[in-house]
Design a protein around this motif. Structure first.
Motif, PDB file in Angstrom:
ATOM      1  N   ASN A  39      35.489  71.410  61.569  1.00  0.00           N
ATOM      2  CA  ASN A  39      35.090  70.171  62.245  1.00  0.00           C
ATOM      3  C   ASN A  39      36.241  69.170  62.280  1.00  0.00           C
ATOM      4  N   ARG A  40      37.123  69.295  61.333  1.00  0.00           N
ATOM      5  CA  ARG A  40      38.280  68.408  61.248  1.00  0.00           C
ATOM      6  C   ARG A  40      39.351  68.775  62.279  1.00  0.00           C
ATOM      7  N   HIS A  41      39.487  70.060  62.598  1.00  0.00           N
ATOM      8  CA  HIS A  41      40.663  70.546  63.308  1.00  0.00           C
ATOM      9  C   HIS A  41      40.461  70.973  64.758  1.00  0.00           C
ATOM     10  N   PHE A  42      39.206  70.972  65.256  1.00  0.00           N
ATOM     11  CA  PHE A  42      38.964  71.478  66.605  1.00  0.00           C
ATOM     12  C   PHE A  42      38.141  70.517  67.457  1.00  0.00           C
ATOM     13  N   TYR A  43      38.530  70.420  68.727  1.00  0.00           N
ATOM     14  CA  TYR A  43      37.641  69.858  69.741  1.00  0.00           C
ATOM     15  C   TYR A  43      36.583  70.923  69.990  1.00  0.00           C
ATOM     16  N   GLY A  44      35.348  70.511  70.254  1.00  0.00           N
ATOM     17  CA  GLY A  44      34.288  71.476  70.497  1.00  0.00           C
ATOM     18  C   GLY A  44      33.591  71.259  71.823  1.00  0.00           C
TER      19      GLY A  44
END
Length: 192
Positions: free
Chosen positions: A118-123
């Motif tokens: 959740n910290r490292h990706f656009y979703g």
């Protein structure tokens, strides 16, 4: 990138964007850091109906509060922005996969759940039942391609910065109904 830059990047890639409520400030940042961001993750929703899907992805559900992504890509090819910042979409995944995304190299098999995605990706959540039978309309596939390319273009990333949830977290199957290899090829071609 700022929320405004995110919006502008999507529009510049030719997408129809719907801004939902206070999306710019709707996030889970109080639960942990947002960033550094290294890639884009594609999901399917296991839902039917655009309005219901967007609402669910914005608000979440008991046990998993929203936003559940940054943008919802509906079957008509529209991108509905529901949050910006930390979102509950990736969960814990494989640190070896994250290293490969950062290095823009081929992905290893995901066999651990030791890193906060959740910290490292656009979703991007994509409206689909995820049963392998629900169709993926051409407009929706093109919107997935354009949305991922928009983020990659803004950050100077290539198509290897785009992964499916199934490539991040053991046991996940999404997106189901097209391959991430085929989507990455489309993104690569668009970024040329």
């Amino acid at each position: 990138m700022s929320a405004s830059a995110f919006l502008n990047s999507l529009k510049a890639e030719g997408l129809t964007v719907v801004q939902v409520g206070d999306w710019r400030d709707h996030n889970r940042n109080h639960k942990g850091p947002w960033g550094p961001v290294h890639g884009v993750m594609i999901h399917h929703t296991v839902t039917r109906g655009s309005a219901r899907t967007v609402d669910l992805c914005r608000k979440g559900y008991p046990g998993l509060p929203g936003p559940l992504c940054h943008g919802v890509i509906t079957k008509d090819g529209k991108v509905h922005l529901v949050g910006y910042g930390r979102a509950n979409h990736a969960g814990l995944g494989d640190d070896d996969v994250l290293r490969a995304v950062i290095a823009e190299k081929a992905l290893p098999a995901d066999n651990e759940q030791n890193t906060d995605g959740n910290r490292h990706f656009y979703g991007f959540e994509c409206e689909n039942l995820g049963d392998g039978k629900d169709p993926w309309p051409a407009a929706q596939l093109e919107a997935i391609e354009r949305a991922a390319a928009a983020v990659c273009r803004r950050h100077g990333w290539n198509e290897r910065s785009v992964i499916g949830h199934l490539e991040w977290q053991p046991g996940k199957v999404d997106p189901r109904g097209f391959t991430m290899a085929s989507m990455r090829k489309r993104i690569r071609d668009r970024l040329k």
